[in-house]
Write an enzyme that holds these catalytic residues in place. Structure first.
Site, PDB file in Angstrom:
ATOM      1  N   SER A 126     -23.169  44.524  15.612  1.00  0.00           N
ATOM      2  CA  SER A 126     -24.639  44.186  15.557  1.00  0.00           C
ATOM      3  C   SER A 126     -25.492  44.307  16.841  1.00  0.00           C
ATOM      4  O   SER A 126     -24.887  44.029  17.804  1.00  0.00           O
ATOM      5  CB  SER A 126     -24.291  42.503  15.398  1.00  0.00           C
ATOM      6  OG  SER A 126     -25.626  41.972  15.584  1.00  0.00           O
ATOM      7  N   HIS A 134     -25.121  46.906  12.273  1.00  0.00           N
ATOM      8  CA  HIS A 134     -25.875  45.719  11.891  1.00  0.00           C
ATOM      9  C   HIS A 134     -27.195  45.442  12.318  1.00  0.00           C
ATOM     10  O   HIS A 134     -27.129  45.256  13.747  1.00  0.00           O
ATOM     11  CB  HIS A 134     -24.792  44.639  11.866  1.00  0.00           C
ATOM     12  CG  HIS A 134     -24.963  43.331  11.190  1.00  0.00           C
ATOM     13  ND1 HIS A 134     -24.880  43.199   9.748  1.00  0.00           N
ATOM     14  CD2 HIS A 134     -25.570  42.137  11.620  1.00  0.00           C
ATOM     15  CE1 HIS A 134     -25.066  42.074   9.451  1.00  0.00           C
ATOM     16  NE2 HIS A 134     -25.796  41.341  10.646  1.00  0.00           N
ATOM     17  N   ASP A 146     -30.086  42.523  12.667  1.00  0.00           N
ATOM     18  CA  ASP A 146     -30.507  41.394  12.391  1.00  0.00           C
ATOM     19  C   ASP A 146     -31.909  41.098  12.251  1.00  0.00           C
ATOM     20  O   ASP A 146     -32.420  40.937  13.556  1.00  0.00           O
ATOM     21  CB  ASP A 146     -29.803  40.285  13.345  1.00  0.00           C
ATOM     22  CG  ASP A 146     -28.299  40.439  12.976  1.00  0.00           C
ATOM     23  OD1 ASP A 146     -27.936  39.871  12.077  1.00  0.00           O
ATOM     24  OD2 ASP A 146     -27.694  40.478  14.000  1.00  0.00           O
ATOM     25  N   MET A 175     -34.831  38.544  11.854  1.00  0.00           N
ATOM     26  CA  MET A 175     -35.299  37.089  11.920  1.00  0.00           C
ATOM     27  C   MET A 175     -36.764  36.980  12.166  1.00  0.00           C
ATOM     28  O   MET A 175     -37.390  37.640  12.880  1.00  0.00           O
ATOM     29  CB  MET A 175     -34.503  36.397  13.114  1.00  0.00           C
ATOM     30  CG  MET A 175     -33.056  36.910  13.241  1.00  0.00           C
ATOM     31  SD  MET A 175     -32.236  35.927  14.489  1.00  0.00           S
ATOM     32  CE  MET A 175     -30.540  36.488  14.383  1.00  0.00           C
ATOM     33  N   HIS A 200     -29.515  42.950   7.801  1.00  0.00           N
ATOM     34  CA  HIS A 200     -29.315  41.349   7.329  1.00  0.00           C
ATOM     35  C   HIS A 200     -30.508  40.578   7.644  1.00  0.00           C
ATOM     36  O   HIS A 200     -31.122  40.275   8.676  1.00  0.00           O
ATOM     37  CB  HIS A 200     -28.003  40.929   8.192  1.00  0.00           C
ATOM     38  CG  HIS A 200     -27.955  39.178   8.368  1.00  0.00           C
ATOM     39  ND1 HIS A 200     -27.187  38.755   9.183  1.00  0.00           N
ATOM     40  CD2 HIS A 200     -28.221  38.505   7.192  1.00  0.00           C
ATOM     41  CE1 HIS A 200     -27.043  37.420   8.737  1.00  0.00           C
ATOM     42  NE2 HIS A 200     -27.567  37.286   7.570  1.00  0.00           N
ATOM     43  N   MET A 245     -32.809  37.567   7.738  1.00  0.00           N
ATOM     44  CA  MET A 245     -32.780  36.144   7.853  1.00  0.00           C
ATOM     45  C   MET A 245     -34.269  35.763   7.975  1.00  0.00           C
ATOM     46  O   MET A 245     -34.827  35.524   8.960  1.00  0.00           O
ATOM     47  CB  MET A 245     -32.099  35.882   9.410  1.00  0.00           C
ATOM     48  CG  MET A 245     -30.662  35.567   9.047  1.00  0.00           C
ATOM     49  SD  MET A 245     -29.726  35.913  10.767  1.00  0.00           S
ATOM     50  CE  MET A 245     -29.888  37.754  11.029  1.00  0.00           C
ATOM     51  N   MET A 291     -21.450  33.851   6.091  1.00  0.00           N
ATOM     52  CA  MET A 291     -21.687  33.476   7.764  1.00  0.00           C
ATOM     53  C   MET A 291     -20.605  32.631   8.122  1.00  0.00           C
ATOM     54  O   MET A 291     -20.554  31.788   7.607  1.00  0.00           O
ATOM     55  CB  MET A 291     -23.087  32.973   7.863  1.00  0.00           C
ATOM     56  CG  MET A 291     -24.389  33.622   7.373  1.00  0.00           C
ATOM     57  SD  MET A 291     -24.487  35.140   8.308  1.00  0.00           S
ATOM     58  CE  MET A 291     -24.577  34.609  10.187  1.00  0.00           C
ATOM     59  N   GLY A 314     -26.493  35.365  18.362  1.00  0.00           N
ATOM     60  CA  GLY A 314     -25.408  36.101  18.627  1.00  0.00           C
ATOM     61  C   GLY A 314     -24.381  35.220  19.708  1.00  0.00           C
ATOM     62  O   GLY A 314     -25.081  34.165  20.239  1.00  0.00           O
ATOM     63  N   GLY A 315     -23.206  35.475  19.977  1.00  0.00           N
ATOM     64  CA  GLY A 315     -22.463  34.660  20.805  1.00  0.00           C
ATOM     65  C   GLY A 315     -21.970  33.339  20.593  1.00  0.00           C
ATOM     66  O   GLY A 315     -21.577  32.568  21.301  1.00  0.00           O
ATOM     67  N   ASP A 335     -19.727  37.587   9.133  1.00  0.00           N
ATOM     68  CA  ASP A 335     -20.705  37.798  10.338  1.00  0.00           C
ATOM     69  C   ASP A 335     -20.973  36.456  11.134  1.00  0.00           C
ATOM     70  O   ASP A 335     -21.249  35.454  10.600  1.00  0.00           O
ATOM     71  CB  ASP A 335     -22.123  38.023   9.685  1.00  0.00           C
ATOM     72  CG  ASP A 335     -23.252  38.235  11.066  1.00  0.00           C
ATOM     73  OD1 ASP A 335     -22.839  38.131  12.007  1.00  0.00           O
ATOM     74  OD2 ASP A 335     -24.232  38.512  10.314  1.00  0.00           O
TER      75      ASP A 335
HETATM   76  C1  DX5 Z   1     -26.193  35.811  13.692  1.00  0.00           C
HETATM   77  C2  DX5 Z   1     -26.381  37.060  13.357  1.00  0.00           C
HETATM   78  C3  DX5 Z   1     -25.150  37.925  13.759  1.00  0.00           C
HETATM   79  C4  DX5 Z   1     -24.956  38.011  15.213  1.00  0.00           C
HETATM   80  C5  DX5 Z   1     -23.488  38.078  15.436  1.00  0.00           C
HETATM   81  O1  DX5 Z   1     -27.048  34.949  12.902  1.00  0.00           O
HETATM   82  O2  DX5 Z   1     -26.477  37.350  12.005  1.00  0.00           O
HETATM   83  O3  DX5 Z   1     -25.132  39.119  13.117  1.00  0.00           O
HETATM   84  O4  DX5 Z   1     -25.444  39.245  15.936  1.00  0.00           O
HETATM   85  O5  DX5 Z   1     -23.172  37.823  16.850  1.00  0.00           O
HETATM   86  P1  DX5 Z   1     -21.751  37.762  17.490  1.00  0.00           P
HETATM   87  O6  DX5 Z   1     -20.936  38.604  16.627  1.00  0.00           O
HETATM   88  O7  DX5 Z   1     -21.887  37.803  18.926  1.00  0.00           O
HETATM   89  O8  DX5 Z   1     -21.356  36.303  16.668  1.00  0.00           O
HETATM   90 ZN    ZN Z   2     -26.145  39.406  11.120  1.00  0.00          ZN
END
Ligand code: DX5
Ligand code: ZN
Length: 221
Positions: A8, A31, A33, A35, A64, A66, A135, A142-143, A173
């Protein structure tokens, strides 16, 4: 079912996306994201950046979405050339139409469920779906720590998919790392998104290979 790793770019350096893509030449997907600050409390990137990334890398793009209105926006990501476009069950108002539009624009259709959304109500949709995304964190950032509470759903989803011919890929994910990927693979996931575990590593390509090795060994019957 082959293991696939989808780093990602949410955890990458947004000012150097072409270099960050080049840092994971062994990735199966990148990937992305998307948002909108409505469906999730965070705002990232949209179609123009995806279009730029498509020109900058030959790695297929796994979008992805969101966002609150995926029915309106998803087909454009597929038309732009994304290899896979995923919409959320909680947001899509006409998922059958949208999944079909994604496919007819030439992309794989993805359908995502938040941690608390059950998979069973969507069994009849499996024929419309190329990849089911479960999910393993609440989406938005992330993180975050991996949510073990989702693992029984991964197992049930794998069983449902098997009953329907086994063609649908099962993606996880959120919080996927060297310490959690084996549990996901054992439960039946085969496509693994990893943000911080890849881009937080000193050598992202090495992290991709390490994750792949762990998942392959754990998935072996
Ligand atoms: C979160 C995203 C993920 C995110 C995952 O809403 O959809 O794709 O980047 O990050 P990690 O692997 O750090 O949890
Ligand atoms: Zn994602």
């Amino acid at each position: 079912m082959a293991v696939q790793i989808s780093p990602s770019i949410l955890s990458a350096d947004f000012a150097r996306l072409a270099d960050e893509a080049a840092a994971v030449p062994n990735a199966d997907w990148l990937h992305v994201d998307v948002m909108d600050n409505h469906f999730v409390p965070n705002l990232t990137i949209g179609l123009p950046v995806v279009e730029a990334l498509l020109k900058a890398t030959s790695i297929p793009i796994d979008c992805h979405l969101m966002i609150e209105d995926p029915d309106r926006f998803a087909p454009a990501f597929a038309e732009a050339g994304a290899g896979s476009v995923t919409v959320h069950a909680e947001a899509a108002k006409a998922p059958v139409r949208t999944l079909r539009q994604i496919r007819s624009a030439g992309a794989r259709s993805g359908f995502a469920l938040n941690p608390a959304t059950p998979v069973e109500p969507y069994e009849d949709l499996l024929g419309e779906i190329d990849m089911l995304l479960l999910m393993t964190v609440e989406p938005g950032f992330g993180g975050q720590p991996f949510l073990d509470v989702v693992l029984p759903k991964v197992r049930r989803a794998r069983a449902l998919i098997a009953r329907h011919g086994g063609q649908v890929w099962l993606q996880v994910d959120g919080g996927v790392s060297a310490t959690t990927i084996e549990r996901c693979a054992e439960a039946g996931a085969d496509v693994f998104v990893a943000g911080s575990a890849v881009y937080g590593a000193d050598d992202p390509a090495r992290a991709v290979e390490d994750l792949r090795g762990l998942a392959e060994r754990a998935a072996r019957p």
